[in-house]
Design a protein around this motif. Structure first.
Motif, PDB file in Angstrom:
ATOM      1  N   VAL A 250       0.843  -1.199   0.000  1.00 35.17           N
ATOM      2  CA  VAL A 250       0.000   0.000   0.000  1.00 35.17           C
ATOM      3  C   VAL A 250       0.881   1.252   0.000  1.00 35.17           C
ATOM      4  N   LEU A 251       1.932   1.244   0.830  1.00 26.90           N
ATOM      5  CA  LEU A 251       2.834   2.393   0.864  1.00 26.90           C
ATOM      6  C   LEU A 251       3.552   2.580  -0.467  1.00 26.90           C
ATOM      7  N   ARG A 252       3.870   1.485  -1.140  1.00 22.93           N
ATOM      8  CA  ARG A 252       4.479   1.573  -2.468  1.00 22.93           C
ATOM      9  C   ARG A 252       3.515   2.266  -3.429  1.00 22.93           C
ATOM     10  N   ALA A 253       2.235   1.890  -3.400  1.00 27.51           N
ATOM     11  CA  ALA A 253       1.231   2.515  -4.272  1.00 27.51           C
ATOM     12  C   ALA A 253       1.043   3.995  -3.922  1.00 27.51           C
ATOM     13  N   ILE A 254       1.067   4.328  -2.638  1.00 31.44           N
ATOM     14  CA  ILE A 254       0.961   5.735  -2.232  1.00 31.44           C
ATOM     15  C   ILE A 254       2.159   6.523  -2.761  1.00 31.44           C
ATOM     16  N   ASN A 255       3.337   5.943  -2.654  1.00 31.96           N
ATOM     17  CA  ASN A 255       4.540   6.610  -3.156  1.00 31.96           C
ATOM     18  C   ASN A 255       4.433   6.844  -4.667  1.00 31.96           C
ATOM     19  N   TRP A 256       3.923   5.856  -5.415  1.00 29.92           N
ATOM     20  CA  TRP A 256       3.721   6.022  -6.858  1.00 29.92           C
ATOM     21  C   TRP A 256       2.728   7.147  -7.137  1.00 29.92           C
ATOM     22  N   TYR A 257       1.695   7.237  -6.334  1.00 31.74           N
ATOM     23  CA  TYR A 257       0.668   8.261  -6.525  1.00 31.74           C
ATOM     24  C   TYR A 257       1.297   9.662  -6.483  1.00 31.74           C
ATOM     25  N   PHE A 258       2.172   9.884  -5.520  1.00 28.13           N
ATOM     26  CA  PHE A 258       2.759  11.212  -5.344  1.00 28.13           C
ATOM     27  C   PHE A 258       4.000  11.447  -6.190  1.00 28.13           C
ATOM     28  N   LYS A 259       4.757  10.392  -6.479  1.00 24.48           N
ATOM     29  CA  LYS A 259       6.044  10.573  -7.163  1.00 24.48           C
ATOM     30  C   LYS A 259       6.094   9.972  -8.557  1.00 24.48           C
ATOM     31  N   GLY A 260       5.016   9.318  -8.974  1.00 25.27           N
ATOM     32  CA  GLY A 260       4.976   8.702 -10.297  1.00 25.27           C
ATOM     33  C   GLY A 260       5.397   7.241 -10.252  1.00 25.27           C
ATOM     34  N   ILE A 261       4.826   6.468 -11.157  1.00 26.58           N
ATOM     35  CA  ILE A 261       5.152   5.043 -11.245  1.00 26.58           C
ATOM     36  C   ILE A 261       6.470   4.899 -11.971  1.00 26.58           C
ATOM     37  N   ASP A 262       7.375   4.176 -11.354  1.00 29.60           N
ATOM     38  CA  ASP A 262       8.664   3.920 -11.990  1.00 29.60           C
ATOM     39  C   ASP A 262       9.123   2.506 -11.641  1.00 29.60           C
ATOM     40  N   ASN A 263      10.284   2.143 -12.121  1.00 29.69           N
ATOM     41  CA  ASN A 263      10.792   0.797 -11.898  1.00 29.69           C
ATOM     42  C   ASN A 263      11.658   0.679 -10.651  1.00 29.69           C
ATOM     43  N   SER A 264      11.847   1.783  -9.919  1.00 31.72           N
ATOM     44  CA  SER A 264      12.654   1.689  -8.707  1.00 31.72           C
ATOM     45  C   SER A 264      11.882   0.893  -7.656  1.00 31.72           C
ATOM     46  N   LEU A 265      12.597   0.307  -6.761  1.00 29.36           N
ATOM     47  CA  LEU A 265      11.979  -0.534  -5.736  1.00 29.36           C
ATOM     48  C   LEU A 265      11.909   0.256  -4.438  1.00 29.36           C
ATOM     49  N   PHE A 266      10.763   0.874  -4.182  1.00 30.93           N
ATOM     50  CA  PHE A 266      10.541   1.630  -2.951  1.00 30.93           C
ATOM     51  C   PHE A 266      10.298   0.632  -1.826  1.00 30.93           C
ATOM     52  N   ILE A 267      11.237   0.559  -0.907  1.00 38.65           N
ATOM     53  CA  ILE A 267      11.113  -0.342   0.249  1.00 38.65           C
ATOM     54  C   ILE A 267      10.873   0.536   1.465  1.00 38.65           C
ATOM     55  N   CYS A 268       9.722   0.392   2.079  1.00 35.06           N
ATOM     56  CA  CYS A 268       9.416   1.192   3.261  1.00 35.06           C
ATOM     57  C   CYS A 268       9.756   0.403   4.519  1.00 35.06           C
ATOM     58  N   LYS A 269      10.217   1.117   5.495  1.00 36.28           N
ATOM     59  CA  LYS A 269      10.593   0.501   6.767  1.00 36.28           C
ATOM     60  C   LYS A 269       9.385   0.421   7.679  1.00 36.28           C
ATOM     61  N   ASN A 270       9.420  -0.520   8.583  1.00 33.64           N
ATOM     62  CA  ASN A 270       8.358  -0.625   9.580  1.00 33.64           C
ATOM     63  C   ASN A 270       8.412   0.580  10.505  1.00 33.64           C
ATOM     64  N   CYS A 271       7.239   1.143  10.773  1.00 32.63           N
ATOM     65  CA  CYS A 271       7.067   2.236  11.741  1.00 32.63           C
ATOM     66  C   CYS A 271       7.971   3.435  11.473  1.00 32.63           C
ATOM     67  N   LYS A 272       8.129   3.765  10.210  1.00 29.98           N
ATOM     68  CA  LYS A 272       8.796   5.003   9.828  1.00 29.98           C
ATOM     69  C   LYS A 272       7.727   5.912   9.243  1.00 29.98           C
ATOM     70  N   ILE A 273       7.777   7.198   9.580  1.00 29.93           N
ATOM     71  CA  ILE A 273       6.803   8.165   9.078  1.00 29.93           C
ATOM     72  C   ILE A 273       7.243   8.654   7.698  1.00 29.93           C
ATOM     73  N   TYR A 274       6.354   8.528   6.730  1.00 29.51           N
ATOM     74  CA  TYR A 274       6.556   9.075   5.396  1.00 29.51           C
ATOM     75  C   TYR A 274       5.531  10.202   5.234  1.00 29.51           C
ATOM     76  N   LYS A 275       5.989  11.340   4.778  1.00 29.08           N
ATOM     77  CA  LYS A 275       5.111  12.505   4.680  1.00 29.08           C
ATOM     78  C   LYS A 275       4.928  12.916   3.210  1.00 29.08           C
ATOM     79  N   TYR A 276       3.677  13.159   2.860  1.00 27.14           N
ATOM     80  CA  TYR A 276       3.317  13.641   1.524  1.00 27.14           C
ATOM     81  C   TYR A 276       2.397  14.841   1.713  1.00 27.14           C
ATOM     82  N   ASN A 277       2.278  15.637   0.660  1.00 29.12           N
ATOM     83  CA  ASN A 277       1.437  16.817   0.726  1.00 29.12           C
ATOM     84  C   ASN A 277       0.553  16.874  -0.507  1.00 29.12           C
ATOM     85  N   PHE A 278      -0.737  17.085  -0.273  1.00 22.51           N
ATOM     86  CA  PHE A 278      -1.672  17.235  -1.393  1.00 22.51           C
ATOM     87  C   PHE A 278      -1.558  18.634  -1.946  1.00 22.51           C
TER      88      PHE A 278
END
Length: 173
Positions: free
Chosen positions: A145-173
């Motif tokens: 889900v976090l990978r899909a959220i990252n794609w939503y804000f930063k665009g779909i690409d082939n990089s492998l976004f690996i999110c850490k457990n219990c780390k805060i990721y911030k986005y802005n609408f």
């Protein structure tokens, strides 16, 4: 509006690089991660929380010990990707980059395609964006889900976004 996104705390299957089953609980380290990051979250001005219905995400949220007056919405669209036959499979037995690719359905036909995950997350985020209420929102969910959220804000690409457990990721609408 700020969007804060957190992946649930660590599980034993995740720690041992195995695709987790839906009912996989947090391990002791995951519990400590959630308690620890809760202190940071209490410093933020969070007005609304959306959480996956899967127990490890709900348990993580509970351990944050946030203000009980913040509304919590359990949102089905925040469930992890349906892993199908890949539950319990070692990461080493998969081509990890292809497994999490937007085009993963080309290689891994027996699990929910990441295109499908992205579509449901995009629809959810589009709804949040339309609210235009300037609230700070917290989402507690899963790696896919976090990978899909990252794609939503930063665009779909082939990089492998690996999110850490219990780390805060911030986005802005």
């Amino acid at each position: 509006m700020n969007l804060y996104v957190i992946r649930h705390g660590e599980t034993n299957m995740g720690k041992n690089k195995i695709i987790a089953t839906e009912n996989e609980p947090l391990n002791d380290n995951g519990i400590q991660q959630a308690i620890s990051i809760g202190k940071e979250l209490n410093e933020l001005d969070i007005n609304l929380i959306y959480c996956s219905p899967i127990e490890r995400a709900k348990h993580t949220l509970k351990l944050f010990n946030l203000d009980n007056n913040i509304p919590v919405v359990i949102e089905d669209r925040l469930k992890e990707r349906e892993m199908g036959i890949y539950e319990g499979v070692s990461f080493d037995d998969l081509d990890w980059k292809k497994f999490w690719s937007y085009n993963s359905d080309l290689e891994y036909s027996e699990l929910e395609p990441m295109k499908s995950v992205y579509e449901r997350i995009s629809n959810f985020l589009d709804e949040l964006k339309l609210q235009k209420n300037n609230k700070n929102i917290l989402i507690v969910a899963h790696g896919g889900v976090l990978r899909a959220i990252n794609w939503y804000f930063k665009g779909i690409d082939n990089s492998l976004f690996i999110c850490k457990n219990c780390k805060i990721y911030k986005y802005n609408f």
